[in-house]
Design an enzyme around this catalytic site. Structure first.
Site, PDB file in Angstrom:
ATOM      1  N   HIS A 189      -2.517   7.825   2.481  1.00 25.08           N
ATOM      2  CA  HIS A 189      -3.102   6.282   2.150  1.00 25.08           C
ATOM      3  C   HIS A 189      -4.338   6.373   2.606  1.00 25.08           C
ATOM      4  O   HIS A 189      -4.672   6.453   4.043  1.00 25.08           O
ATOM      5  CB  HIS A 189      -2.166   5.410   2.344  1.00 25.08           C
ATOM      6  CG  HIS A 189      -2.733   3.812   2.221  1.00 25.08           C
ATOM      7  ND1 HIS A 189      -3.426   3.447   1.289  1.00 25.08           N
ATOM      8  CD2 HIS A 189      -2.657   2.930   3.268  1.00 25.08           C
ATOM      9  CE1 HIS A 189      -3.957   2.299   1.453  1.00 25.08           C
ATOM     10  NE2 HIS A 189      -3.304   1.980   2.517  1.00 25.08           N
TER      11      HIS A 189
ATOM     12  N   CYS B 124       0.846  -1.239   0.054  1.00 24.15           N
ATOM     13  CA  CYS B 124       0.173   0.000  -0.018  1.00 24.15           C
ATOM     14  C   CYS B 124       0.934   1.396   0.051  1.00 24.15           C
ATOM     15  O   CYS B 124       0.219   2.237  -0.208  1.00 24.15           O
ATOM     16  CB  CYS B 124      -0.959   0.252   1.249  1.00 24.15           C
ATOM     17  SG  CYS B 124      -1.953  -1.398   1.357  1.00 24.15           S
TER      18      CYS B 124
ATOM     19  N   ASN C  16     -10.604   1.130   0.767  1.00 24.19           N
ATOM     20  CA  ASN C  16      -9.042   1.192   0.825  1.00 24.19           C
ATOM     21  C   ASN C  16      -8.484   0.594  -0.632  1.00 24.19           C
ATOM     22  O   ASN C  16      -8.683  -0.783  -0.801  1.00 24.19           O
ATOM     23  CB  ASN C  16      -8.323   0.305   1.921  1.00 24.19           C
ATOM     24  CG  ASN C  16      -6.922   0.012   1.960  1.00 24.19           C
ATOM     25  OD1 ASN C  16      -6.484   0.451   0.888  1.00 24.19           O
ATOM     26  ND2 ASN C  16      -6.676  -0.346   3.067  1.00 24.19           N
TER      27      ASN C  16
HETATM   28  O1  UT7 Z   1      -3.888  -0.640   3.991  1.00 31.34           O
HETATM   29  C1  UT7 Z   1      -3.151  -1.371   5.033  1.00 31.34           C
HETATM   30  C2  UT7 Z   1      -4.243  -2.371   5.274  1.00 31.34           C
HETATM   31  N1  UT7 Z   1      -5.148  -1.786   6.227  1.00 31.34           N
HETATM   32  C3  UT7 Z   1      -5.024  -2.090   7.487  1.00 31.34           C
HETATM   33  O2  UT7 Z   1      -4.414  -3.023   8.103  1.00 31.34           O
HETATM   34  C4  UT7 Z   1      -6.271  -1.139   8.246  1.00 31.34           C
HETATM   35  C5  UT7 Z   1      -5.740  -0.758   9.719  1.00 31.34           C
HETATM   36  N2  UT7 Z   1      -6.388  -1.104  10.621  1.00 31.34           N
HETATM   37  C6  UT7 Z   1      -7.843  -0.677  10.753  1.00 31.34           C
HETATM   38  O3  UT7 Z   1      -8.232   0.145   9.837  1.00 31.34           O
HETATM   39  C7  UT7 Z   1      -8.725  -1.112  11.949  1.00 31.34           C
HETATM   40  O4  UT7 Z   1      -7.897  -1.826  12.844  1.00 31.34           O
HETATM   41  C8  UT7 Z   1      -9.811  -2.084  11.417  1.00 31.34           C
HETATM   42  C9  UT7 Z   1     -10.848  -1.098  10.837  1.00 31.34           C
HETATM   43  C10 UT7 Z   1      -9.439  -3.197  10.388  1.00 31.34           C
HETATM   44  C11 UT7 Z   1     -10.491  -2.707  12.674  1.00 31.34           C
HETATM   45  O5  UT7 Z   1     -10.783  -1.875  13.684  1.00 31.34           O
HETATM   46  P1  UT7 Z   1     -10.784  -1.704  15.174  1.00 31.34           P
HETATM   47  O6  UT7 Z   1     -11.116  -0.662  15.860  1.00 31.34           O
HETATM   48  O7  UT7 Z   1      -9.270  -2.078  15.292  1.00 31.34           O
HETATM   49  O8  UT7 Z   1     -11.821  -3.110  15.521  1.00 31.34           O
HETATM   50  P2  UT7 Z   1     -11.193  -4.440  16.168  1.00 31.34           P
HETATM   51  O9  UT7 Z   1     -10.217  -5.179  15.049  1.00 31.34           O
HETATM   52  O10 UT7 Z   1     -10.485  -4.274  17.459  1.00 31.34           O
HETATM   53  O11 UT7 Z   1     -12.566  -5.151  16.256  1.00 31.34           O
HETATM   54  C12 UT7 Z   1     -13.560  -4.650  17.219  1.00 31.34           C
HETATM   55  C13 UT7 Z   1     -14.856  -5.646  17.096  1.00 31.34           C
HETATM   56  C14 UT7 Z   1     -14.446  -6.949  17.253  1.00 31.34           C
HETATM   57  O12 UT7 Z   1     -15.335  -7.671  17.961  1.00 31.34           O
HETATM   58  P3  UT7 Z   1     -15.159  -8.028  19.532  1.00 31.34           P
HETATM   59  O13 UT7 Z   1     -13.873  -8.688  19.577  1.00 31.34           O
HETATM   60  O14 UT7 Z   1     -14.943  -6.582  20.362  1.00 31.34           O
HETATM   61  O15 UT7 Z   1     -16.106  -8.646  20.010  1.00 31.34           O
HETATM   62  C15 UT7 Z   1     -14.593  -7.719  15.830  1.00 31.34           C
HETATM   63  O16 UT7 Z   1     -14.739  -8.786  15.781  1.00 31.34           O
HETATM   64  O17 UT7 Z   1     -15.391  -5.534  15.909  1.00 31.34           O
HETATM   65  C16 UT7 Z   1     -15.678  -6.931  15.208  1.00 31.34           C
HETATM   66  N3  UT7 Z   1     -15.548  -6.464  13.845  1.00 31.34           N
HETATM   67  C17 UT7 Z   1     -16.762  -6.382  13.231  1.00 31.34           C
HETATM   68  N4  UT7 Z   1     -18.015  -6.045  13.415  1.00 31.34           N
HETATM   69  C18 UT7 Z   1     -18.706  -5.869  12.452  1.00 31.34           C
HETATM   70  C19 UT7 Z   1     -14.389  -6.696  12.789  1.00 31.34           C
HETATM   71  N5  UT7 Z   1     -15.063  -6.536  11.821  1.00 31.34           N
HETATM   72  C20 UT7 Z   1     -16.439  -6.227  11.924  1.00 31.34           C
HETATM   73  C21 UT7 Z   1     -17.125  -6.030  10.854  1.00 31.34           C
HETATM   74  N6  UT7 Z   1     -18.431  -5.813  11.218  1.00 31.34           N
HETATM   75  N7  UT7 Z   1     -16.830  -5.775   9.503  1.00 31.34           N
END
Ligand code: UT7
Length: 320
Positions: free
Chosen positions: A247, A111, A277
């Site tokens: 990005h 990316c 993205n």
């Molecule tokens: O371009 C390079 C690649 N991009 C990236 O690597 C993205 C960088 N990271 C991010 O943008 C964020 O970390 C994410 C958007 C991927 C995730 O956001 P977060 O605030 O870090 O959420 P999380 O991974 O800590 O997940 C929180 C909760 C989890 O549930 P529990 O364990 O709290 O019950 C997940 O299972 O949200 C849940 N979850 C979802 N819920 C509904 C994860 N994905 C989803 C979803 N819909 N799509």
């Protein structure tokens, strides 16, 4: 080096968050509040290389040139169905640029690839080895994810951003970094089996995996550092920069970076709401849209900043 013209192209199919929640356990509120994404474009019937070539064609037209004026095609792409020939060679054929005086090659810096690519283009332009480089970042990330994994499939979109680069003094400073952390973001495809393979599971297929929270933290920290470093390297001050094109991975990442700089918020551009993205294509697609909508004008100072699998980061200061 100078940008002579830009172009971009996206697939015709727009997919909203509600459309995703029809087949995966997610919802519009989660996706919008956690990422800022409302919709994205996804490849359906298009041929990926034709999408890349269309962005390139638009950049050539914006530069006031014709395809025969291009003497080097460089594409940045993480993954498409052709491992070989390169995407750049395929684009050359589609644009009808006859050989043998227009070499082609592909790059892959995930990316962060847009600024990595600019650096390569600059080395060819600055030494006079190329006059008009067509540089295209094109990605179909939606074909790298497992569409049953809500953690990844809601984040991405497809598209291509392109530019024609020529001689000039507008590429002012750059910074590229790489830290070996292969487990934070990766995607593995199997190669052909051979009679000499040892061990099992060496070439297993694994759809894109990412440690979202870790990437989030590293992205914010590296951007705050790299943006300051590159502006200082250019002999400029933060407030001199008219536009920040980061990005487009997550609106919350962009907002966290923005908060660190005491600048008017409108200087930080964003199109993640409608594009998702798109990996290395995100910055050149955003740039093309902002130029065409009149928000970025000739003479303006821009900072580009990216991060991605590796873990790689990149930043550059450039005048439009
Ligand atoms: O371009 C390079 C690649 N991009 C990236 O690597 C993205 C960088 N990271 C991010 O943008 C964020 O970390 C994410 C958007 C991927 C995730 O956001 P977060 O605030 O870090 O959420 P999380 O991974 O800590 O997940 C929180 C909760 C989890 O549930 P529990 O364990 O709290 O019950 C997940 O299972 O949200 C849940 N979850 C979802 N819920 C509904 C994860 N994905 C989803 C979803 N819909 N799509």
């Amino acid at each position: 080096m100078k940008i002579l013209g830009t172009g971009s192209a996206v697939p015709k199919q727009t997919v909203t968050n509600d459309m995703l929640s029809d087949f995966v356990d997610t919802n519009d509120v989660w996706i919008t509040t956690r990422t800022g994404i409302k919709s994205r474009q996804i490849i359906t019937t298009e041929r990926f290389e034709e999408l890349a070539a269309l962005a390139g064609q638009r950049a050539i037209e914006a530069a006031g040139l014709v395809p025969e004026d291009i003497d080097f095609i460089i594409c940045h792409n993480v993954c498409n169905v052709y491992v070989t020939p390169s995407l750049a060679a395929l684009v050359q054929g589609i644009l009808g640029i006859k050989g043998p005086n227009c070499p082609t090659m592909d790059l892959n810096s995930a990316c962060a690839g847009f600024t990595y690519g600019l650096e390569i283009c600059d080395s060819f332009i600055a030494t006079g080895r190329a006059k008009h480089i067509l540089f295209i970042c094109a990605e179909e990330v939606t074909r790298m994810v497992d569409w049953t994994q809500r953690e990844t499939c809601v984040l991405f979109g497809d598209g291509a951003g392109a530019m024609v680069l020529g001689a000039g003094d507008n590429y002012l400073a750059s910074k590229l970094t790489s830290t070996p952390m292969p487990d934070v973001i990766y995607y593995r495809l199997p190669c052909e089996p051979t009679p000499f393979e040892t061990g099992e599971g060496i070439d297993t297929h694994i759809a894109m995996q990412l440690k979202g929270r870790e990437v989030f933290r590293m992205a914010v920290t590296s951007a705050q550092r790299d943006i300051r470093d590159v502006i200082e390297k250019a002999g400029l001050k933060l407030e001199d920069i008219d536009h920040f094109l980061l990005h487009q991975a997550n609106q919350r990442i962009i907002d966290a970076i923005k908060q660190d700089f005491d600048l008017p918020p409108e200087r930080f551009h964003s199109n993640i709401q409608k594009r998702g993205n798109t990996s290395s294509a995100s910055i050149p697609m955003l740039l093309d849209e902002e130029i065409r909508e009149g928000r970025i004008k000739r003479g303006d100072l821009m900072v580009f900043n990216g991060f991605g699998a590796g873990f790689v980061t990149s930043a550059a200061v450039m005048r439009y």
